[in-house]
Scaffold this active site. Sequence first.
Site, PDB file in Angstrom:
ATOM      1  N   ARG A   2       0.677  -1.227  -0.130  1.00 32.22           N
ATOM      2  CA  ARG A   2       0.056  -0.095   0.035  1.00 32.22           C
ATOM      3  C   ARG A   2       0.916   1.395  -0.024  1.00 32.22           C
ATOM      4  O   ARG A   2       1.645   1.433   0.933  1.00 32.22           O
ATOM      5  CB  ARG A   2      -1.023  -0.001   1.231  1.00 32.22           C
ATOM      6  CG  ARG A   2      -1.950   1.234   0.972  1.00 32.22           C
ATOM      7  CD  ARG A   2      -2.637   1.307   2.285  1.00 32.22           C
ATOM      8  NE  ARG A   2      -3.651   0.089   2.406  1.00 32.22           N
ATOM      9  CZ  ARG A   2      -4.809  -0.059   1.778  1.00 32.22           C
ATOM     10  NH1 ARG A   2      -5.168   0.848   1.205  1.00 32.22           N
ATOM     11  NH2 ARG A   2      -5.616  -1.249   2.221  1.00 32.22           N
ATOM     12  N   SER A 201      -8.094  -4.918  -8.832  1.00 29.02           N
ATOM     13  CA  SER A 201      -8.714  -5.077 -10.134  1.00 29.02           C
ATOM     14  C   SER A 201      -7.738  -4.373 -11.389  1.00 29.02           C
ATOM     15  O   SER A 201      -7.520  -5.066 -12.419  1.00 29.02           O
ATOM     16  CB  SER A 201     -10.220  -4.730 -10.327  1.00 29.02           C
ATOM     17  OG  SER A 201     -10.375  -3.437 -10.089  1.00 29.02           O
ATOM     18  N   LEU A 230     -13.075  -8.004  -0.226  1.00 34.73           N
ATOM     19  CA  LEU A 230     -12.444  -6.975   0.039  1.00 34.73           C
ATOM     20  C   LEU A 230     -12.438  -5.772  -0.775  1.00 34.73           C
ATOM     21  O   LEU A 230     -11.823  -4.532  -0.788  1.00 34.73           O
ATOM     22  CB  LEU A 230     -11.045  -7.152   0.717  1.00 34.73           C
ATOM     23  CG  LEU A 230     -11.113  -7.999   1.814  1.00 34.73           C
ATOM     24  CD1 LEU A 230      -9.529  -8.142   2.362  1.00 34.73           C
ATOM     25  CD2 LEU A 230     -11.739  -7.218   3.073  1.00 34.73           C
ATOM     26  N   HIS A 231     -12.883  -6.065  -2.103  1.00 31.79           N
ATOM     27  CA  HIS A 231     -12.769  -5.052  -3.299  1.00 31.79           C
ATOM     28  C   HIS A 231     -14.085  -4.732  -3.702  1.00 31.79           C
ATOM     29  O   HIS A 231     -14.913  -3.553  -3.465  1.00 31.79           O
ATOM     30  CB  HIS A 231     -11.930  -5.674  -4.305  1.00 31.79           C
ATOM     31  CG  HIS A 231     -11.412  -4.947  -5.426  1.00 31.79           C
ATOM     32  ND1 HIS A 231     -11.660  -3.569  -5.516  1.00 31.79           N
ATOM     33  CD2 HIS A 231     -10.839  -4.775  -6.591  1.00 31.79           C
ATOM     34  CE1 HIS A 231     -11.243  -2.733  -6.475  1.00 31.79           C
ATOM     35  NE2 HIS A 231     -10.776  -4.012  -7.327  1.00 31.79           N
ATOM     36  N   VAL A 272     -18.416  -0.299  10.129  1.00 25.84           N
ATOM     37  CA  VAL A 272     -19.619   0.477   9.652  1.00 25.84           C
ATOM     38  C   VAL A 272     -19.549   0.415   8.161  1.00 25.84           C
ATOM     39  O   VAL A 272     -18.453   1.111   7.540  1.00 25.84           O
ATOM     40  CB  VAL A 272     -19.939   1.837   9.872  1.00 25.84           C
ATOM     41  CG1 VAL A 272     -21.134   2.474   9.485  1.00 25.84           C
ATOM     42  CG2 VAL A 272     -20.241   1.685  11.441  1.00 25.84           C
ATOM     43  N   GLY A 274     -19.367   1.082   4.114  1.00 27.82           N
ATOM     44  CA  GLY A 274     -19.485   2.320   3.349  1.00 27.82           C
ATOM     45  C   GLY A 274     -18.646   3.453   4.001  1.00 27.82           C
ATOM     46  O   GLY A 274     -18.798   4.656   3.300  1.00 27.82           O
ATOM     47  N   HIS A 277     -11.825   4.536   3.683  1.00 25.71           N
ATOM     48  CA  HIS A 277     -11.093   4.268   2.258  1.00 25.71           C
ATOM     49  C   HIS A 277      -9.869   4.085   2.577  1.00 25.71           C
ATOM     50  O   HIS A 277      -9.048   4.772   3.434  1.00 25.71           O
ATOM     51  CB  HIS A 277     -11.525   5.607   1.269  1.00 25.71           C
ATOM     52  CG  HIS A 277     -11.057   5.035  -0.278  1.00 25.71           C
ATOM     53  ND1 HIS A 277      -9.890   5.178  -0.801  1.00 25.71           N
ATOM     54  CD2 HIS A 277     -11.940   4.456  -1.156  1.00 25.71           C
ATOM     55  CE1 HIS A 277      -9.961   4.581  -1.862  1.00 25.71           C
ATOM     56  NE2 HIS A 277     -11.288   4.359  -2.173  1.00 25.71           N
ATOM     57  N   ARG A 286     -17.116  10.878  -5.211  1.00 27.21           N
ATOM     58  CA  ARG A 286     -18.172   9.977  -6.159  1.00 27.21           C
ATOM     59  C   ARG A 286     -19.474   9.827  -5.367  1.00 27.21           C
ATOM     60  O   ARG A 286     -20.913   9.961  -5.832  1.00 27.21           O
ATOM     61  CB  ARG A 286     -17.589   8.663  -6.349  1.00 27.21           C
ATOM     62  CG  ARG A 286     -16.362   8.699  -7.204  1.00 27.21           C
ATOM     63  CD  ARG A 286     -15.768   7.242  -7.341  1.00 27.21           C
ATOM     64  NE  ARG A 286     -15.280   6.925  -6.103  1.00 27.21           N
ATOM     65  CZ  ARG A 286     -14.970   5.532  -5.901  1.00 27.21           C
ATOM     66  NH1 ARG A 286     -14.564   4.698  -6.847  1.00 27.21           N
ATOM     67  NH2 ARG A 286     -14.372   5.171  -4.495  1.00 27.21           N
ATOM     68  N   THR A 326     -10.747   4.617  12.939  1.00 26.30           N
ATOM     69  CA  THR A 326     -10.526   4.556  11.535  1.00 26.30           C
ATOM     70  C   THR A 326      -9.895   5.673  11.021  1.00 26.30           C
ATOM     71  O   THR A 326      -9.977   7.005  11.830  1.00 26.30           O
ATOM     72  CB  THR A 326     -12.057   4.530  10.884  1.00 26.30           C
ATOM     73  OG1 THR A 326     -11.809   4.856   9.331  1.00 26.30           O
ATOM     74  CG2 THR A 326     -12.781   5.663  11.651  1.00 26.30           C
ATOM     75  N   LYS A 327      -9.080   5.926  10.122  1.00 19.99           N
ATOM     76  CA  LYS A 327      -8.552   7.060   9.661  1.00 19.99           C
ATOM     77  C   LYS A 327      -9.327   8.083   8.599  1.00 19.99           C
ATOM     78  O   LYS A 327      -8.813   9.210   8.660  1.00 19.99           O
ATOM     79  CB  LYS A 327      -7.221   6.602   8.654  1.00 19.99           C
ATOM     80  CG  LYS A 327      -6.090   5.886   9.398  1.00 19.99           C
ATOM     81  CD  LYS A 327      -5.021   5.485   8.445  1.00 19.99           C
ATOM     82  CE  LYS A 327      -3.774   4.552   9.308  1.00 19.99           C
ATOM     83  NZ  LYS A 327      -2.804   4.181   8.345  1.00 19.99           N
ATOM     84  N   ASN A 332     -17.826   6.668   1.693  1.00 16.52           N
ATOM     85  CA  ASN A 332     -17.345   6.414   0.207  1.00 16.52           C
ATOM     86  C   ASN A 332     -18.513   6.177  -0.648  1.00 16.52           C
ATOM     87  O   ASN A 332     -19.657   6.110  -0.226  1.00 16.52           O
ATOM     88  CB  ASN A 332     -16.205   5.445   0.169  1.00 16.52           C
ATOM     89  CG  ASN A 332     -16.712   3.908   0.816  1.00 16.52           C
ATOM     90  OD1 ASN A 332     -17.807   3.571   0.341  1.00 16.52           O
ATOM     91  ND2 ASN A 332     -16.250   3.384   1.754  1.00 16.52           N
ATOM     92  N   ASP A 334     -19.490   3.583  -2.072  1.00 16.04           N
ATOM     93  CA  ASP A 334     -20.712   2.438  -1.637  1.00 16.04           C
ATOM     94  C   ASP A 334     -21.632   2.746  -0.668  1.00 16.04           C
ATOM     95  O   ASP A 334     -22.721   1.779  -0.704  1.00 16.04           O
ATOM     96  CB  ASP A 334     -19.629   1.384  -1.031  1.00 16.04           C
ATOM     97  CG  ASP A 334     -18.508   0.796  -2.206  1.00 16.04           C
ATOM     98  OD1 ASP A 334     -18.987   0.534  -3.436  1.00 16.04           O
ATOM     99  OD2 ASP A 334     -17.289   0.784  -1.882  1.00 16.04           O
ATOM    100  N   ARG A 360     -15.647  -0.549 -14.534  1.00 18.11           N
ATOM    101  CA  ARG A 360     -14.212  -0.585 -14.440  1.00 18.11           C
ATOM    102  C   ARG A 360     -13.209  -1.005 -15.567  1.00 18.11           C
ATOM    103  O   ARG A 360     -12.076  -0.479 -15.713  1.00 18.11           O
ATOM    104  CB  ARG A 360     -13.686  -1.441 -13.215  1.00 18.11           C
ATOM    105  CG  ARG A 360     -12.322  -1.178 -12.538  1.00 18.11           C
ATOM    106  CD  ARG A 360     -11.802   0.350 -12.369  1.00 18.11           C
ATOM    107  NE  ARG A 360     -12.715   1.059 -11.395  1.00 18.11           N
ATOM    108  CZ  ARG A 360     -12.460   0.986 -10.130  1.00 18.11           C
ATOM    109  NH1 ARG A 360     -11.382   0.297  -9.638  1.00 18.11           N
ATOM    110  NH2 ARG A 360     -13.179   1.648  -9.195  1.00 18.11           N
TER     111      ARG A 360
END
Length: 395
Positions: A2, A201, A230-231, A272, A274, A277, A286, A326-327, A332, A334, A360
């Site tokens: 990452r 992907s 996870l994607h 939680v 959605g 990221h 988005r 969470t950072k 997001n 989703d 995509r």
Amino acid sequence: MRGLKAMLWEASVLDPNEGIRFHGLTIPDCQKVLPPARGGKEMTAESMLWLLLTGRVPSPNQSYQLSAELAEKAELPAFVEKLIDSLPSTLHPMTQLGMGVAALNHDSQFQAAYERGIKKSEYWTYMLEDCLDLVAKLPALAARIYRNVYHPDKAIAPVDKNLDLVGNYSNMLGFGQNESLTEYLRLYIALHGDHEGGNASAHTSHLVGSTLSDPYISYSASLFALAGPLHGLANQEVLRWQMAMQKEIGDNISHDNIREYLWKTLRGGQVVPGYGHGVLRNPDPRFIALQEFCKTRPELQASTMIQLVQKTSEVAPDVLKEHGKTKNPYPNVDATSGCVLYHYGLTEFKYYTVIFGVSRALGALTQLVWARALGLPLERPKSYSMDALEKLIKN
């Protein structure tokens, strides 16, 4: 890996604070300058494809001409139709999509040209033809899978050469008369078209393509990466979670009730869905664009589900900040994308990733063209055993 800066990906760059830019254009920029379909308001997949491939904004006529070219290529070969029709309806739609895309390599111009012998400087031209062919055929393939799995008793509409890519897709799915869903799908597919090259992907497509596999083989591999929980499955998880919350709190949608349900989720050891990221540290542009779409549609504003999405986005960031694990506590894409599909009657959760896969392709395939034009080499990272890593650390 990452954050490791190790790939060239020309079409888009993801900034943690600003979000995605497509050749320098933000999502609001794209919404202003990319042409819509005839009679529509939302940017089309074709206009986004043109931008990702060329770095330039197409004129309306250029976008319409691309639509016409793709429509000419849109029909599936008979053997692919037979293959998809032979698969059991219980086979996951993403597995079917990957198989269908891989089978299309039967007619790959790149593969045929490579076998007869061509110059490296010509690779990109045949890659371009295959990529356009695959983008053109994806809606018919994806729609056939949908009809076979969920509505086997209904006939599939033929390709209408007067419609744009998503107009045809919506029509073949059986929603051609639903103008609002068609417009939403245009926006959804354009927005999801690319998100930098490092996601699973996109990177898979790049990796397999670096072996000089044709676009059909490369993108089928990409689709199987997208199928992972996870994607590409996130919006399904959001929808399930939102529906569970709606069932528990009923029609009394208040910030307090939502806050209580958020804490119940977190205290139960769950995340939680959605929110957060891997790269973004601010609300996903988005998500904002899809929520703005909802505000233009009275039927969505009246939807309990869409109201729940909006009010959750107003409460969740503060709860997640207080929780402290969470950072990025912001929504997001989703957090809303699947809920709108569900409202308009596309209620089959397992199919949502197929729509993501149709989208995509715009970014992954255009970058295969550029990878061959630029002569990018075979990707071959160095690996280490545990013993070798321990030695590196000790030294």
